[in-house]
Design a protein around this motif. Sequence first.
Motif, PDB file in Angstrom:
ATOM      1  N   VAL A 150      35.170  30.103  33.734  1.00  0.00           N
ATOM      2  CA  VAL A 150      34.978  30.696  32.281  1.00  0.00           C
ATOM      3  C   VAL A 150      34.269  32.038  32.430  1.00  0.00           C
ATOM      4  N   ALA A 151      33.041  32.128  33.237  1.00  0.00           N
ATOM      5  CA  ALA A 151      32.632  33.462  33.560  1.00  0.00           C
ATOM      6  C   ALA A 151      33.388  34.451  34.201  1.00  0.00           C
ATOM      7  N   ALA A 152      34.233  34.042  35.132  1.00  0.00           N
ATOM      8  CA  ALA A 152      35.090  35.087  35.752  1.00  0.00           C
ATOM      9  C   ALA A 152      36.041  35.457  34.640  1.00  0.00           C
ATOM     10  N   TYR A 153      36.628  34.514  33.790  1.00  0.00           N
ATOM     11  CA  TYR A 153      37.641  35.272  32.672  1.00  0.00           C
ATOM     12  C   TYR A 153      36.844  36.220  32.094  1.00  0.00           C
ATOM     13  N   LEU A 154      35.369  35.880  31.593  1.00  0.00           N
ATOM     14  CA  LEU A 154      34.902  36.778  30.536  1.00  0.00           C
ATOM     15  C   LEU A 154      34.471  38.031  31.450  1.00  0.00           C
ATOM     16  N   ILE A 155      34.274  38.145  32.496  1.00  0.00           N
ATOM     17  CA  ILE A 155      34.136  39.462  33.315  1.00  0.00           C
ATOM     18  C   ILE A 155      35.428  40.074  33.688  1.00  0.00           C
ATOM     19  N   LEU A 156      36.603  39.542  33.941  1.00  0.00           N
ATOM     20  CA  LEU A 156      37.837  39.791  34.244  1.00  0.00           C
ATOM     21  C   LEU A 156      38.425  40.645  33.191  1.00  0.00           C
ATOM     22  N   GLU A 157      38.370  39.936  31.917  1.00  0.00           N
ATOM     23  CA  GLU A 157      39.312  40.154  30.761  1.00  0.00           C
ATOM     24  C   GLU A 157      39.162  41.708  30.334  1.00  0.00           C
ATOM     25  N   PRO A 158      37.980  42.074  30.220  1.00  0.00           N
ATOM     26  CA  PRO A 158      37.649  43.454  29.577  1.00  0.00           C
ATOM     27  C   PRO A 158      37.863  44.501  30.804  1.00  0.00           C
ATOM     28  N   SER A 159      38.035  44.181  31.875  1.00  0.00           N
ATOM     29  CA  SER A 159      38.153  45.060  32.994  1.00  0.00           C
ATOM     30  C   SER A 159      39.472  46.028  32.998  1.00  0.00           C
ATOM     31  N   LYS A 160      39.007  47.321  33.186  1.00  0.00           N
ATOM     32  CA  LYS A 160      40.037  48.353  33.161  1.00  0.00           C
ATOM     33  C   LYS A 160      41.051  48.419  34.410  1.00  0.00           C
ATOM     34  N   HIS A 161      40.670  47.646  35.308  1.00  0.00           N
ATOM     35  CA  HIS A 161      41.276  47.468  36.532  1.00  0.00           C
ATOM     36  C   HIS A 161      42.284  46.296  36.280  1.00  0.00           C
ATOM     37  N   GLU A 162      43.730  46.778  36.204  1.00  0.00           N
ATOM     38  CA  GLU A 162      44.714  45.947  35.799  1.00  0.00           C
ATOM     39  C   GLU A 162      45.125  44.810  37.239  1.00  0.00           C
ATOM     40  N   ASN A 163      44.722  45.089  38.248  1.00  0.00           N
ATOM     41  CA  ASN A 163      44.883  44.361  39.372  1.00  0.00           C
ATOM     42  C   ASN A 163      43.809  43.115  39.632  1.00  0.00           C
ATOM     43  N   TRP A 164      42.664  43.515  38.952  1.00  0.00           N
ATOM     44  CA  TRP A 164      41.796  42.536  38.747  1.00  0.00           C
ATOM     45  C   TRP A 164      41.945  41.594  37.503  1.00  0.00           C
ATOM     46  N   ARG A 165      42.053  42.286  36.402  1.00  0.00           N
ATOM     47  CA  ARG A 165      42.196  41.741  35.105  1.00  0.00           C
ATOM     48  C   ARG A 165      43.536  40.518  35.243  1.00  0.00           C
ATOM     49  N   VAL A 166      44.801  40.840  35.936  1.00  0.00           N
ATOM     50  CA  VAL A 166      45.772  40.003  35.858  1.00  0.00           C
ATOM     51  C   VAL A 166      45.350  38.533  36.347  1.00  0.00           C
ATOM     52  N   HIS A 167      44.264  38.259  37.014  1.00  0.00           N
ATOM     53  CA  HIS A 167      43.907  37.037  37.455  1.00  0.00           C
ATOM     54  C   HIS A 167      42.786  36.210  36.657  1.00  0.00           C
ATOM     55  N   ARG A 168      42.599  37.030  35.296  1.00  0.00           N
ATOM     56  CA  ARG A 168      41.788  36.104  34.558  1.00  0.00           C
ATOM     57  C   ARG A 168      42.039  34.773  34.139  1.00  0.00           C
ATOM     58  N   LEU A 169      43.431  34.536  33.730  1.00  0.00           N
ATOM     59  CA  LEU A 169      43.899  33.064  33.411  1.00  0.00           C
ATOM     60  C   LEU A 169      43.991  32.085  34.549  1.00  0.00           C
ATOM     61  N   GLU A 170      44.027  32.950  35.778  1.00  0.00           N
ATOM     62  CA  GLU A 170      44.302  31.876  37.057  1.00  0.00           C
ATOM     63  C   GLU A 170      42.860  31.616  37.356  1.00  0.00           C
ATOM     64  N   ALA A 171      41.996  32.314  36.978  1.00  0.00           N
ATOM     65  CA  ALA A 171      40.268  32.044  37.060  1.00  0.00           C
ATOM     66  C   ALA A 171      40.257  30.878  36.419  1.00  0.00           C
ATOM     67  N   LEU A 172      40.509  30.749  35.231  1.00  0.00           N
ATOM     68  CA  LEU A 172      40.417  29.695  34.221  1.00  0.00           C
ATOM     69  C   LEU A 172      41.000  28.384  34.807  1.00  0.00           C
ATOM     70  N   ARG A 173      42.133  28.391  35.292  1.00  0.00           N
ATOM     71  CA  ARG A 173      43.010  27.249  35.530  1.00  0.00           C
ATOM     72  C   ARG A 173      42.210  26.857  36.839  1.00  0.00           C
ATOM     73  N   TRP A 174      41.965  27.547  37.924  1.00  0.00           N
ATOM     74  CA  TRP A 174      41.361  27.173  38.798  1.00  0.00           C
ATOM     75  C   TRP A 174      39.866  26.554  38.750  1.00  0.00           C
ATOM     76  N   GLY A 175      39.024  27.220  37.848  1.00  0.00           N
ATOM     77  CA  GLY A 175      38.036  26.517  37.427  1.00  0.00           C
ATOM     78  C   GLY A 175      38.206  25.063  36.767  1.00  0.00           C
ATOM     79  N   LEU A 176      38.955  24.959  36.072  1.00  0.00           N
ATOM     80  CA  LEU A 176      39.262  23.763  35.354  1.00  0.00           C
ATOM     81  C   LEU A 176      39.756  22.639  36.544  1.00  0.00           C
ATOM     82  N   ALA A 177      40.850  23.298  37.273  1.00  0.00           N
ATOM     83  CA  ALA A 177      41.320  22.259  38.166  1.00  0.00           C
ATOM     84  C   ALA A 177      40.402  21.626  39.122  1.00  0.00           C
ATOM     85  N   ILE A 178      39.474  22.436  39.771  1.00  0.00           N
ATOM     86  CA  ILE A 178      38.528  21.994  40.431  1.00  0.00           C
ATOM     87  C   ILE A 178      37.686  21.165  39.938  1.00  0.00           C
TER      88      ILE A 178
END
Length: 352
Positions: A150-178
């Motif tokens: 969740v923290a990674a999503y909140l940090i990545l979502e407003p990012s202006k760097h799309e190559n980082w922002r694109v991973h925001r939903l993946e961060a949520l999935r991995w956090g929940l999966a683990i």
Amino acid sequence: MHAGTHYIVGAPPEPVTSTLVNTWFSVGIVLVFVFFGLTRAVERSAYGGMALDMLDRITGPLWQRLDDYIRAIIGAFFVAIFAIGGVYLTPDLKTPAEWASWLQLVIAGMIFSRRTMPIAGLGIIALWVLALRDYDLFHLFDYLALGLGVAAYLILEPSKHENWRVHRLEALRWGLAIALMWSSLEKFAFPSWFYPLVVEKPFLTFGMPRDVFIPMAGVTEFTLGLSLVWIPLIRRLSAIALLVIFTAAVWPFGRVDLIGHGLIMAILLAVAADHSRETHFLPEFKKKIRHIPAGIAAAFVLYGSAYWGLHSAFYGPEGYAGPAITEKTTHSHSPEYPHGPQAGEIPHGIQK
């Protein structure tokens, strides 16, 4: 659980061999192989695209506003945690510190501005660190992965760097999966923790004997968690299955349990609505049906080794039971407090 039933994280776990030789563990694994294999076979056939297209149409409206939905849900979750009061991040982690509740209300407010979302994400991590004052690190591992996701999503979502922002939903999935895979191991390491739950809520077992239901439930939770980071059709169907399971638990366990699991349920809905058809981690390995048994086995070895290994490192080979404490706080039910005693006292480091 029942009064007088002790729930001590440092107690010695059941040996890994008890799980490996359990017949119902093996049955559950075989059923999972079948599910993964059939779903992958469908996905790479002509019907796979049709199935994904159908899921896309059903979840289209949510997908178009997915970030707004996730931000609103996270904000609502922290408002609800503030309203409960006296907890860190989840109803299970009690604290007498009033400031913790107000900090969680501040986090909720920060989520509604993209400028302050990263600060909210850092605040979640800070709350987890502060919880170390009252709980052992091993116990808090149960809540680390989801909090980091969740923290990674909140940090990545407003990012202006799309190559980082694109991973925001993946961060949520991995956090929940683990988080799901880690917590599922309790059903193998400490099956006795769940015995009173089966007695109090026998309908949860669907008529299966206790010693059949618990290992198969552990296999289900672990592998459905793993499914969230597998190929698109498997992860979306698994998210729907988990969402049904968590939703079914709301009525018997009450609304405080809904708050505790509400963020998980919301993320599962987001995974089901994710139209992305990419798999970033080991995509070629996951696409091959013959690799499914090896992938699941490797995950069990990795997480099992970490769980039993870290437990031994923290508490020693014989475990550390500590002094007698109050009853378990997880799965102790009342209409308003399904998670057990609400007393402000917290036995240091060993009560869950």
